[in-house]
Write a protein that holds these residues in place. Structure first.
Motif, PDB file in Angstrom:
ATOM      1  N   SER A   1       0.826  -1.210   0.000  1.00  0.00           N
ATOM      2  CA  SER A   1       0.000   0.000   0.000  1.00  0.00           C
ATOM      3  C   SER A   1       0.858   1.257   0.000  1.00  0.00           C
ATOM      4  O   SER A   1       0.338   2.369  -0.081  1.00  0.00           O
ATOM      5  N   ALA A   2       2.194   1.092   0.098  1.00  0.00           N
ATOM      6  CA  ALA A   2       3.089   2.246  -0.001  1.00  0.00           C
ATOM      7  C   ALA A   2       3.199   2.738  -1.442  1.00  0.00           C
ATOM      8  O   ALA A   2       3.666   3.848  -1.688  1.00  0.00           O
ATOM      9  N   ILE A   3       2.773   1.922  -2.406  1.00  0.00           N
ATOM     10  CA  ILE A   3       2.833   2.316  -3.814  1.00  0.00           C
ATOM     11  C   ILE A   3       1.699   3.285  -4.116  1.00  0.00           C
ATOM     12  O   ILE A   3       0.535   2.973  -3.911  1.00  0.00           O
ATOM     13  N   GLN A   4       2.051   4.458  -4.619  1.00  0.00           N
ATOM     14  CA  GLN A   4       1.046   5.474  -4.922  1.00  0.00           C
ATOM     15  C   GLN A   4       0.649   5.486  -6.388  1.00  0.00           C
ATOM     16  O   GLN A   4      -0.505   5.712  -6.721  1.00  0.00           O
ATOM     17  N   ASP A   5       1.612   5.245  -7.273  1.00  0.00           N
ATOM     18  CA  ASP A   5       1.296   5.292  -8.700  1.00  0.00           C
ATOM     19  C   ASP A   5       2.055   4.202  -9.434  1.00  0.00           C
ATOM     20  O   ASP A   5       3.184   3.849  -9.064  1.00  0.00           O
ATOM     21  N   VAL A   6       1.414   3.671 -10.472  1.00  0.00           N
ATOM     22  CA  VAL A   6       2.005   2.612 -11.293  1.00  0.00           C
ATOM     23  C   VAL A   6       1.813   2.976 -12.758  1.00  0.00           C
ATOM     24  O   VAL A   6       0.734   3.411 -13.161  1.00  0.00           O
ATOM     25  N   ARG A   7       2.853   2.802 -13.546  1.00  0.00           N
ATOM     26  CA  ARG A   7       2.754   3.006 -14.993  1.00  0.00           C
ATOM     27  C   ARG A   7       3.266   1.739 -15.673  1.00  0.00           C
ATOM     28  O   ARG A   7       4.389   1.304 -15.407  1.00  0.00           O
ATOM     29  N   VAL A   8       2.440   1.149 -16.528  1.00  0.00           N
ATOM     30  CA  VAL A   8       2.780  -0.109 -17.202  1.00  0.00           C
ATOM     31  C   VAL A   8       2.744   0.116 -18.708  1.00  0.00           C
ATOM     32  O   VAL A   8       1.785   0.683 -19.236  1.00  0.00           O
ATOM     33  N   PHE A   9       3.791  -0.318 -19.397  1.00  0.00           N
ATOM     34  CA  PHE A   9       3.808  -0.225 -20.856  1.00  0.00           C
ATOM     35  C   PHE A   9       4.716  -1.317 -21.408  1.00  0.00           C
ATOM     36  O   PHE A   9       5.444  -1.987 -20.660  1.00  0.00           O
ATOM     37  N   SER A  10       4.662  -1.509 -22.708  1.00  0.00           N
ATOM     38  CA  SER A  10       5.468  -2.541 -23.361  1.00  0.00           C
ATOM     39  C   SER A  10       6.386  -1.886 -24.384  1.00  0.00           C
ATOM     40  O   SER A  10       5.937  -1.458 -25.450  1.00  0.00           O
ATOM     41  N   PRO A  11       7.684  -1.777 -24.085  1.00  0.00           N
ATOM     42  CA  PRO A  11       8.616  -1.145 -25.021  1.00  0.00           C
ATOM     43  C   PRO A  11       8.913  -2.001 -26.247  1.00  0.00           C
ATOM     44  O   PRO A  11       9.339  -1.491 -27.281  1.00  0.00           O
ATOM     45  N   SER A  12       8.696  -3.313 -26.123  1.00  0.00           N
ATOM     46  CA  SER A  12       8.914  -4.219 -27.255  1.00  0.00           C
ATOM     47  C   SER A  12       8.100  -5.485 -27.019  1.00  0.00           C
ATOM     48  O   SER A  12       7.590  -5.718 -25.920  1.00  0.00           O
ATOM     49  N   ALA A  13       7.988  -6.301 -28.044  1.00  0.00           N
ATOM     50  CA  ALA A  13       7.161  -7.505 -27.960  1.00  0.00           C
ATOM     51  C   ALA A  13       7.628  -8.413 -26.827  1.00  0.00           C
ATOM     52  O   ALA A  13       8.814  -8.723 -26.707  1.00  0.00           O
ATOM     53  N   GLY A  14       6.685  -8.824 -25.985  1.00  0.00           N
ATOM     54  CA  GLY A  14       6.982  -9.753 -24.909  1.00  0.00           C
ATOM     55  C   GLY A  14       7.600  -9.134 -23.676  1.00  0.00           C
ATOM     56  O   GLY A  14       7.857  -9.825 -22.693  1.00  0.00           O
ATOM     57  N   VAL A  15       7.853  -7.820 -23.706  1.00  0.00           N
ATOM     58  CA  VAL A  15       8.485  -7.138 -22.577  1.00  0.00           C
ATOM     59  C   VAL A  15       7.461  -6.236 -21.893  1.00  0.00           C
ATOM     60  O   VAL A  15       6.770  -5.455 -22.551  1.00  0.00           O
ATOM     61  N   VAL A  16       7.351  -6.356 -20.585  1.00  0.00           N
ATOM     62  CA  VAL A  16       6.453  -5.520 -19.798  1.00  0.00           C
ATOM     63  C   VAL A  16       7.290  -4.685 -18.842  1.00  0.00           C
ATOM     64  O   VAL A  16       8.025  -5.221 -18.011  1.00  0.00           O
ATOM     65  N   ASP A  17       7.202  -3.377 -18.982  1.00  0.00           N
ATOM     66  CA  ASP A  17       7.964  -2.443 -18.146  1.00  0.00           C
ATOM     67  C   ASP A  17       7.013  -1.836 -17.121  1.00  0.00           C
ATOM     68  O   ASP A  17       6.027  -1.190 -17.475  1.00  0.00           O
ATOM     69  N   VAL A  18       7.304  -2.065 -15.847  1.00  0.00           N
ATOM     70  CA  VAL A  18       6.459  -1.571 -14.757  1.00  0.00           C
ATOM     71  C   VAL A  18       7.254  -0.538 -13.965  1.00  0.00           C
ATOM     72  O   VAL A  18       8.323  -0.845 -13.428  1.00  0.00           O
ATOM     73  N   ARG A  19       6.737   0.685 -13.900  1.00  0.00           N
ATOM     74  CA  ARG A  19       7.381   1.747 -13.121  1.00  0.00           C
ATOM     75  C   ARG A  19       6.473   2.108 -11.946  1.00  0.00           C
ATOM     76  O   ARG A  19       5.265   2.276 -12.127  1.00  0.00           O
ATOM     77  N   VAL A  20       7.058   2.221 -10.759  1.00  0.00           N
ATOM     78  CA  VAL A  20       6.251   2.508  -9.574  1.00  0.00           C
ATOM     79  C   VAL A  20       6.822   3.699  -8.811  1.00  0.00           C
ATOM     80  O   VAL A  20       8.025   3.974  -8.842  1.00  0.00           O
ATOM     81  N   LEU A  21       5.928   4.372  -8.121  1.00  0.00           N
ATOM     82  CA  LEU A  21       6.259   5.537  -7.312  1.00  0.00           C
ATOM     83  C   LEU A  21       5.618   5.335  -5.948  1.00  0.00           C
ATOM     84  O   LEU A  21       4.466   4.894  -5.855  1.00  0.00           O
ATOM     85  N   LEU A  22       6.347   5.660  -4.888  1.00  0.00           N
ATOM     86  CA  LEU A  22       5.825   5.459  -3.540  1.00  0.00           C
ATOM     87  C   LEU A  22       5.106   6.711  -3.038  1.00  0.00           C
ATOM     88  O   LEU A  22       5.056   7.736  -3.719  1.00  0.00           O
ATOM     89  N   GLU A  23       4.546   6.608  -1.847  1.00  0.00           N
ATOM     90  CA  GLU A  23       3.796   7.714  -1.260  1.00  0.00           C
ATOM     91  C   GLU A  23       4.623   8.989  -1.224  1.00  0.00           C
ATOM     92  O   GLU A  23       5.835   8.960  -1.012  1.00  0.00           O
ATOM     93  N   ASN A  24       3.935  10.108  -1.448  1.00  0.00           N
ATOM     94  CA  ASN A  24       4.551  11.438  -1.425  1.00  0.00           C
ATOM     95  C   ASN A  24       5.653  11.598  -2.465  1.00  0.00           C
ATOM     96  O   ASN A  24       6.562  12.418  -2.302  1.00  0.00           O
ATOM     97  N   GLY A  25       5.576  10.796  -3.528  1.00  0.00           N
ATOM     98  CA  GLY A  25       6.530  10.934  -4.621  1.00  0.00           C
ATOM     99  C   GLY A  25       7.897  10.349  -4.347  1.00  0.00           C
ATOM    100  O   GLY A  25       8.859  10.653  -5.063  1.00  0.00           O
ATOM    101  N   GLU A  26       8.015   9.487  -3.356  1.00  0.00           N
ATOM    102  CA  GLU A  26       9.313   8.892  -3.034  1.00  0.00           C
ATOM    103  C   GLU A  26       9.709   7.877  -4.102  1.00  0.00           C
ATOM    104  O   GLU A  26       8.900   7.052  -4.526  1.00  0.00           O
ATOM    105  N   ILE A  27      10.962   7.946  -4.523  1.00  0.00           N
ATOM    106  CA  ILE A  27      11.487   7.014  -5.520  1.00  0.00           C
ATOM    107  C   ILE A  27      11.870   5.709  -4.819  1.00  0.00           C
ATOM    108  O   ILE A  27      12.633   5.728  -3.849  1.00  0.00           O
ATOM    109  N   PRO A  28      11.354   4.555  -5.262  1.00  0.00           N
ATOM    110  CA  PRO A  28      11.685   3.289  -4.590  1.00  0.00           C
ATOM    111  C   PRO A  28      13.138   2.899  -4.802  1.00  0.00           C
ATOM    112  O   PRO A  28      13.723   3.168  -5.853  1.00  0.00           O
ATOM    113  N   ASN A  29      13.727   2.257  -3.783  1.00  0.00           N
ATOM    114  CA  ASN A  29      15.110   1.801  -3.913  1.00  0.00           C
ATOM    115  C   ASN A  29      15.156   0.412  -4.552  1.00  0.00           C
ATOM    116  O   ASN A  29      14.123  -0.207  -4.819  1.00  0.00           O
ATOM    117  N   GLU A  30      16.368  -0.070  -4.775  1.00  0.00           N
ATOM    118  CA  GLU A  30      16.546  -1.339  -5.479  1.00  0.00           C
ATOM    119  C   GLU A  30      15.951  -2.512  -4.702  1.00  0.00           C
ATOM    120  O   GLU A  30      15.420  -3.455  -5.294  1.00  0.00           O
TER     121      GLU A  30
END
Length: 381
Positions: A230-259
């Motif tokens: 529930s710490a995830i605030q926003d999710v963006r999903v797209f496919s840059p190429s066939a068979g590849v799913v790129d998921v980008r997430v942002l945490l609460e208050n715009g915090e960038i998630p660590n590795e």
């Protein structure tokens, strides 16, 4: 599947809640009943004891209508809250996410290379000080000859309390081990979240139909990503190429998630019950696009007595703009939004030097750096 945006649904009301209309109907009903019984009209004027009594009954009616309207709305996803929302979610097999602990990557440094395998036992605690602790979750073996080892630790307290400790701050070894010389965290602790709030819960319920098969559509990956924490605030999903799913997430208050957080999310999304066999899932953080704010605002002379209050409102508006700007992936850096918020807060006009409009890509997020908000003085209309 095209899901309906709840914000686009019309407002509904199950019971009229206008106290003046209720009172007027109650008085009119009494006067009509009096005429039917006595054959003559009686007008209830303000101050009449009967009118005062009817007013108390109208208030009771008003309260009942409030309860009726509220109760009926709890059956609708747009309005439902608390336990009502949880019961509504059960129809789609969605449960509210509990509080979760923060995690951090922690390095243990040995005082000398060991000639035998050493064990850092499960439950070994480290701390930044105070009553906050992070612990080793599984026994860790230190190979022969190694002088350091890194592991993922969890906060012993669930919730946001363990978030935000910067690299180097978690450096106290609470449970001493004879072969450990020191310890230090390598990244910022994050990922801790309180019990999921109703807004995030409602959004996951809305997305639930996307999850009825394994992930594949963007909405399905979004649902399962938000289910991870529930710490995830926003999710963006797209496919840059066939068979590849790129998921980008942002945490609460715009915090960038660590590795560490991203690795856990990738493992979750790669589960065989979620990921289609042919999908290659990439999980990452959005790229931060830095910008500065530099502006001067002016206030109408006729509002001179309220300058201090208006200045406070304008500073609040700027802070809210910064938060709005950095809490959604791909949201353009838009100075027009900033001007609108400042004017709504009471400014007569605004001179914006920075930022200029910047169109962001779907893997980018805005990040403020330097903020300079200046008061230019009073001006006539």
């Amino acid at each position: 599947m095209q899901l309906i945006d709840l914000n686009n649904l019309p407002e509904v009301e199950f019971a009229q809640k206008d106290i003046k209309a209720i009172l007027a109907d109650t008085i009119a009903g009494y006067e009509e009943a009096y005429f039917q019984q006595h054959g003559k009209k009686k007008k209830l004027y303000p101050g009449d004891p009967i009118r005062i009594f009817l007013y108390t009954q109208a208030l009771r009616e008003f309260q009942l209508r409030q309860i009726i309207d509220f109760s009926a709305k709890q059956n609708l996803l747009k309005y439902s809250t608390g336990p009502f929302l949880e019961n509504l979610a059960a129809l789609r097999e969605v449960e509210k996410l509990p509080a979760s602990p923060a995690k951090v990557s922690q390095k243990f440094i040995l005082n000398t290379p060991q000639s035998v395998v050493q064990i850092i036992p499960r439950g070994t605690r480290v701390s930044p000080g105070g009553d906050i602790y992070f612990e080793v979750k599984e026994n860790m073996e230190v190979p022969i000859g190694e002088i350091e080892i890194t592991a993922m630790l969890e906060c012993t307290s669930e919730g946001k309390i363990g978030n935000g400790f910067m690299p180097g701050q978690i450096n106290i070894l609470v449970d001493a081990l004879p072969f450990i010389e020191s310890t230090v965290n390598l990244d910022e602790s994050q990922g801790g979240s309180d019990v999921e709030d109703d807004e995030n819960f409602r959004e996951r319920i809305r997305l639930a139909p996307e999850s009825y098969s394994v992930a594949g559509p963007a909405g399905a990956y979004e649902f399962f990503a938000k289910k991870y924490s529930s710490a995830i605030q926003d999710v963006r999903v797209f496919s840059p190429s066939a068979g590849v799913v790129d998921v980008r997430v942002l945490l609460e208050n715009g915090e960038i998630p660590n590795e560490a957080f991203l690795l856990g999310l990738k493992e979750s999304l790669s589960d065989k019950t979620i990921r289609p066999l042919t999908d290659h899932v990439i999980v990452g953080a959005p790229k931060a696009v830095e910008y500065d704010i530099e502006l001067t605002y002016y206030i109408l002379s006729e509002n001179a007595a309220s300058v201090t209050s208006i200045q406070g409102n304008i500073q609040k508006a700027v802070n809210e703009y910064i938060l709005w700007q950095k809490t959604k992936i791909g949201r353009d850096i838009n100075p027009s939004e900033l001007v609108a918020r400042i004017r709504n807060a009471g400014a007569k006009r605004v001179e914006i030097i920075q930022p200029s409009f910047i169109q962001l890509q779907n893997i980018e997020v805005a990040k403020e750096v330097n903020v300079s908000v200046n008061y230019g003085g009073l001006e006539d209309d």
